[in-house]
Scaffold this motif. Structure first.
Motif, PDB file in Angstrom:
ATOM      1  N   UNK A 111      40.389  56.085  67.509  1.00 19.77           N
ATOM      2  CA  UNK A 111      39.249  55.177  67.493  1.00 19.77           C
ATOM      3  C   UNK A 111      39.061  54.310  68.617  1.00 19.77           C
ATOM      4  N   UNK A 112      39.273  55.185  69.891  1.00 21.09           N
ATOM      5  CA  UNK A 112      39.173  54.570  71.183  1.00 21.09           C
ATOM      6  C   UNK A 112      37.244  54.334  71.464  1.00 21.09           C
ATOM      7  N   UNK A 113      36.777  53.336  71.826  1.00 23.35           N
ATOM      8  CA  UNK A 113      35.288  53.061  72.035  1.00 23.35           C
ATOM      9  C   UNK A 113      35.054  53.965  73.232  1.00 23.35           C
ATOM     10  N   UNK A 114      33.867  54.559  73.275  1.00 22.19           N
ATOM     11  CA  UNK A 114      33.197  55.259  74.660  1.00 22.19           C
ATOM     12  C   UNK A 114      32.107  54.896  74.769  1.00 22.19           C
ATOM     13  N   UNK A 115      31.810  54.894  76.049  1.00 20.34           N
ATOM     14  CA  UNK A 115      30.622  54.418  76.693  1.00 20.34           C
ATOM     15  C   UNK A 115      30.007  55.285  77.506  1.00 20.34           C
ATOM     16  N   UNK A 116      29.098  56.059  76.859  1.00 18.07           N
ATOM     17  CA  UNK A 116      28.317  57.107  77.951  1.00 18.07           C
ATOM     18  C   UNK A 116      27.672  56.751  79.104  1.00 18.07           C
ATOM     19  N   UNK A 117      27.675  57.138  80.197  1.00 20.80           N
ATOM     20  CA  UNK A 117      26.995  56.844  81.520  1.00 20.80           C
ATOM     21  C   UNK A 117      26.264  58.070  81.896  1.00 20.80           C
ATOM     22  N   UNK A 118      24.966  57.570  82.548  1.00 16.40           N
ATOM     23  CA  UNK A 118      24.119  58.449  83.174  1.00 16.40           C
ATOM     24  C   UNK A 118      23.980  58.051  84.404  1.00 16.40           C
ATOM     25  N   UNK A 119      22.862  57.699  85.027  1.00 24.20           N
ATOM     26  CA  UNK A 119      22.825  57.283  86.171  1.00 24.20           C
ATOM     27  C   UNK A 119      22.811  55.792  86.378  1.00 24.20           C
ATOM     28  N   UNK A 120      23.071  55.208  85.309  1.00 20.89           N
ATOM     29  CA  UNK A 120      23.127  53.628  85.191  1.00 20.89           C
ATOM     30  C   UNK A 120      22.110  52.920  85.776  1.00 20.89           C
ATOM     31  N   UNK A 121      20.549  53.538  85.739  1.00 25.46           N
ATOM     32  CA  UNK A 121      19.648  52.510  86.011  1.00 25.46           C
ATOM     33  C   UNK A 121      18.815  52.156  84.767  1.00 25.46           C
ATOM     34  N   UNK A 122      19.468  52.033  83.526  1.00 22.42           N
ATOM     35  CA  UNK A 122      18.590  51.442  82.405  1.00 22.42           C
ATOM     36  C   UNK A 122      18.475  49.976  82.746  1.00 22.42           C
ATOM     37  N   UNK A 123      17.521  49.315  81.907  1.00 19.24           N
ATOM     38  CA  UNK A 123      17.093  48.137  82.127  1.00 19.24           C
ATOM     39  C   UNK A 123      17.339  47.051  80.853  1.00 19.24           C
ATOM     40  N   UNK A 124      18.242  47.608  79.901  1.00 14.16           N
ATOM     41  CA  UNK A 124      18.527  46.614  78.859  1.00 14.16           C
ATOM     42  C   UNK A 124      19.982  46.702  78.528  1.00 14.16           C
ATOM     43  N   UNK A 125      20.772  46.863  79.494  1.00 17.28           N
ATOM     44  CA  UNK A 125      22.351  46.931  79.431  1.00 17.28           C
ATOM     45  C   UNK A 125      22.849  47.715  78.481  1.00 17.28           C
ATOM     46  N   UNK A 126      22.184  49.051  78.282  1.00 19.80           N
ATOM     47  CA  UNK A 126      22.811  50.098  77.279  1.00 19.80           C
ATOM     48  C   UNK A 126      24.051  50.518  77.491  1.00 19.80           C
ATOM     49  N   UNK A 127      24.530  50.332  78.804  1.00 19.29           N
ATOM     50  CA  UNK A 127      25.915  50.876  79.455  1.00 19.29           C
ATOM     51  C   UNK A 127      26.674  49.941  79.399  1.00 19.29           C
ATOM     52  N   UNK A 128      26.366  48.552  79.066  1.00 14.64           N
ATOM     53  CA  UNK A 128      27.551  47.470  79.289  1.00 14.64           C
ATOM     54  C   UNK A 128      28.930  47.929  78.716  1.00 14.64           C
ATOM     55  N   UNK A 129      29.969  47.491  79.168  1.00 11.17           N
ATOM     56  CA  UNK A 129      31.440  47.673  78.736  1.00 11.17           C
ATOM     57  C   UNK A 129      32.376  46.672  79.015  1.00 11.17           C
ATOM     58  N   UNK A 130      33.376  46.905  78.658  1.00 11.32           N
ATOM     59  CA  UNK A 130      34.527  45.882  78.959  1.00 11.32           C
ATOM     60  C   UNK A 130      36.005  46.629  79.120  1.00 11.32           C
ATOM     61  N   UNK A 131      36.990  45.943  79.596  1.00 13.13           N
ATOM     62  CA  UNK A 131      38.143  46.503  80.063  1.00 13.13           C
ATOM     63  C   UNK A 131      38.880  47.180  78.691  1.00 13.13           C
ATOM     64  N   UNK A 132      38.384  47.213  77.600  1.00  9.22           N
ATOM     65  CA  UNK A 132      39.137  47.829  76.335  1.00  9.22           C
ATOM     66  C   UNK A 132      38.424  49.274  76.101  1.00  9.22           C
ATOM     67  N   UNK A 133      37.270  49.597  76.881  1.00  8.84           N
ATOM     68  CA  UNK A 133      36.346  50.661  76.598  1.00  8.84           C
ATOM     69  C   UNK A 133      36.652  51.767  77.559  1.00  8.84           C
ATOM     70  N   UNK A 134      36.416  53.204  77.424  1.00  7.55           N
ATOM     71  CA  UNK A 134      36.598  54.075  78.329  1.00  7.55           C
ATOM     72  C   UNK A 134      35.096  54.684  78.511  1.00  7.55           C
ATOM     73  N   UNK A 135      34.757  54.736  79.697  1.00  9.66           N
ATOM     74  CA  UNK A 135      33.257  55.453  79.910  1.00  9.66           C
ATOM     75  C   UNK A 135      33.432  56.974  80.007  1.00  9.66           C
ATOM     76  N   UNK A 136      32.256  57.515  79.644  1.00  2.00           N
ATOM     77  CA  UNK A 136      32.274  58.950  80.061  1.00  2.00           C
ATOM     78  C   UNK A 136      31.112  59.486  80.759  1.00  2.00           C
TER      79      UNK A 136
END
Ligand code: ZN
Length: 482
Positions: free
Chosen positions: A86-111
């Motif tokens: 049940x680990x939350x995953x935040x998908x990353x592209x180039x991180x140029x989005x304008x609506x904070x769709x890649x926002x994350x915190x220290x309990x989440x893993x980015x891919x």
């Protein structure tokens, strides 16, 4: 070799413990085991955490770790491992989005798919390009150009935005009127679901009516339904001629008249129809802006027109003829046609000098859509409402008018007025069938306004799809839905 891997995993375990001291002990143990498992899946250097992560510029909060798979199979194993606990995953592209769709915190893993950045094949006969999702948009454009073809999607962040991110946001940009949004550039897709299932449909054909077109679900889903790993992109013939002009109009009726004439008479070659309201035109053609005004400052509307064609001399003749006719009939108040590549570039630079709105900082930026028939009344009402509430405010309006998409920038001299300004800007949209997001998405920033553009039933179906494809809500949780 085996010894080295075991040793390395032990090192990882020690480091991981240090990183996650703030997490309760049971969770910490599970997390520790998971991170070691992820490190094993993606290999040496594939998992960033601790100091390696701290060096990374990550907008909107640091995740616990960034996992960087190299293949679709690795993405699948990573998601299966995360799904199991049940680990939350935040998908990353180039991180140029304008609506904070890649926002994350220290309990989440980015891919991040930054190591899946290869162009796998260009098929000239089928006019397709097969790419991994982490390749930058500009590299796709350049690779198509080198083969005498064109990938038409274009946005300002082309150098760092990835193709996968373009899919997640269904990116738009300046040439949508002719070629459509990202959705229209995709023939095939490979995507990994939350539980690790790989859906691979690297279709190269335009017509394929065999049941539901599943790829459409993932386009514009902002990483909440699956992680796109590979794509078959549709390429177009490379244009050989580019005609451009700046036009002026005195009324909005004339603006729509000009759009319809050009669309009808340029034989389908109209590729941009960008409108600048007078305030924005003055801003970007008056020092300190570098742009020189191609037309006087006293018209109500300015239009940047571009046509891309296949025959330089006949295209230029036709372009001139259509504009001359419109001027003779009084539909176009004034016009300037670019005569060289330098002049064409200068015209685009005027339109794209969005940074000038910073002169009125603090400002709030919007990306909305309104049907053309209701756009003029919307802007008139917006201006009145802003003037009533904040006399002396700065309003800039410009956008991809051919797509019904406006960018609006408002400065009221008060940083804390964001919610109040949003309420005013969005107020006129539902009654006109407008959209609170034309091309940027919802992310975190606009989720409280989703209901202004989508009915309760539409949102329920969206949430049912999310539950079906991601029952444990591990993929980009907390985005899109309030
Ligand atoms: Zn735009």
């Amino acid at each position: 070799m085996a010894c080295r891997i075991i040793y390395w995993i032990v090192i990882c375990a020690v480091s991981v413990d240090r990183v996650i001291l703030g997490i309760p002990i049971v969770e910490k143990t599970v997390m520790s085991a998971l991170l070691n498992q992820l490190a094993e899946i993606v290999g040496d250097g594939g998992l960033l955490f601790g100091e390696a992560l701290a060096e990374r510029l990550v907008p909107h909060g640091h995740p616990l770790a960034i996992v960087r798979p190299r293949t679709t199979e690795e993405v699948s194993k990573v998601l299966k491992a995360c799904s199991d606990v049940g680990q939350p995953v935040i998908p990353y592209g180039g991180l140029t989005g304008l609506v904070e769709a890649t926002a994350s915190n220290a309990t989440e893993v980015a891919i991040s798919l930054e190591r899946m950045n290869h162009i796998e094949e260009i098929d000239s006969a089928s006019r397709t390009m097969t790419v991994q999702a982490g390749v930058a948009l500009q590299l796709v454009q350049e690779a198509a150009d080198a083969e005498e073809m064109m990938f038409p999607l274009d946005i300002g962040a082309r150098g760092s935005a990835t193709i996968g991110g373009n899919v997640a946001t269904n990116a738009g940009g300046n040439r949508v009127i002719r070629y459509g949004m990202m959705r229209d550039q995709i023939l095939g897709m490979e995507v990994v679901l939350a539980d690790g299932t790989i859906l691979s449909s690297l279709n190269k054909i335009i017509k394929n009516n065999t049941g539901y077109d599943l790829k459409q679900l993932f386009i514009g889903s902002e990483g909440t339904l699956g992680i796109v790993t590979r794509l078959v992109l549709r390429l177009r013939p490379k244009p050989v001629s580019q005609q451009m002009a700046f036009l002026a109009a005195n009324s909005f009726e004339e603006v729509t008249d000009i759009l319809n004439r050009l669309d009808a008479r340029l034989g389908g070659s109209l590729s941009a129809f960008e409108v600048l309201w007078q305030d924005y035109y003055r801003l970007v053609t008056t020092p300190p802006a570098a742009g020189k005004p191609p037309l006087a400052h006293d018209y109500a509307y300015y239009i940047l027109v571009e046509a891309l064609g296949g025959d330089d001399s006949s295209d230029a003749d036709r372009f001139l003829q259509v504009l001359s006719d419109a001027m003779e009939e009084g539909v176009v108040a004034d016009g300037a046609i670019a005569q060289s590549q330098a002049e064409r570039d200068a015209m685009w630079a005027i339109r794209d000098d969005v940074g000038q709105v910073g002169q009125h900082r603090p400002v709030f930026s919007f990306d909305i859509s309104v049907p053309l028939s209701k756009m003029d009344s919307y802007v008139v009402e917006l201006r009145q409402a802003l003037n009533t509430k904040w006399p002396g405010n700065h309003l800039s309006v410009f956008g991809h008018l051919g797509d019904g998409n406006l960018h609006i920038v408002v400065g009221v001299g008060d940083k804390s007025a964001k919610a109040a300004v949003e309420a005013v800007v969005y107020a006129g949209l539902p009654e006109r069938g407008g959209s609170v997001s034309a091309e940027h998405g919802i992310g975190v920033q606009k989720k409280q306004y989703l209901g202004l553009s989508r009915s309760a039933d539409e949102i329920l179906v969206m949430q049912a799809l999310k539950k079906t494809l991601d029952p444990r809500d591990i993929l980009n949780p907390g985005k899109i839905f309030a």
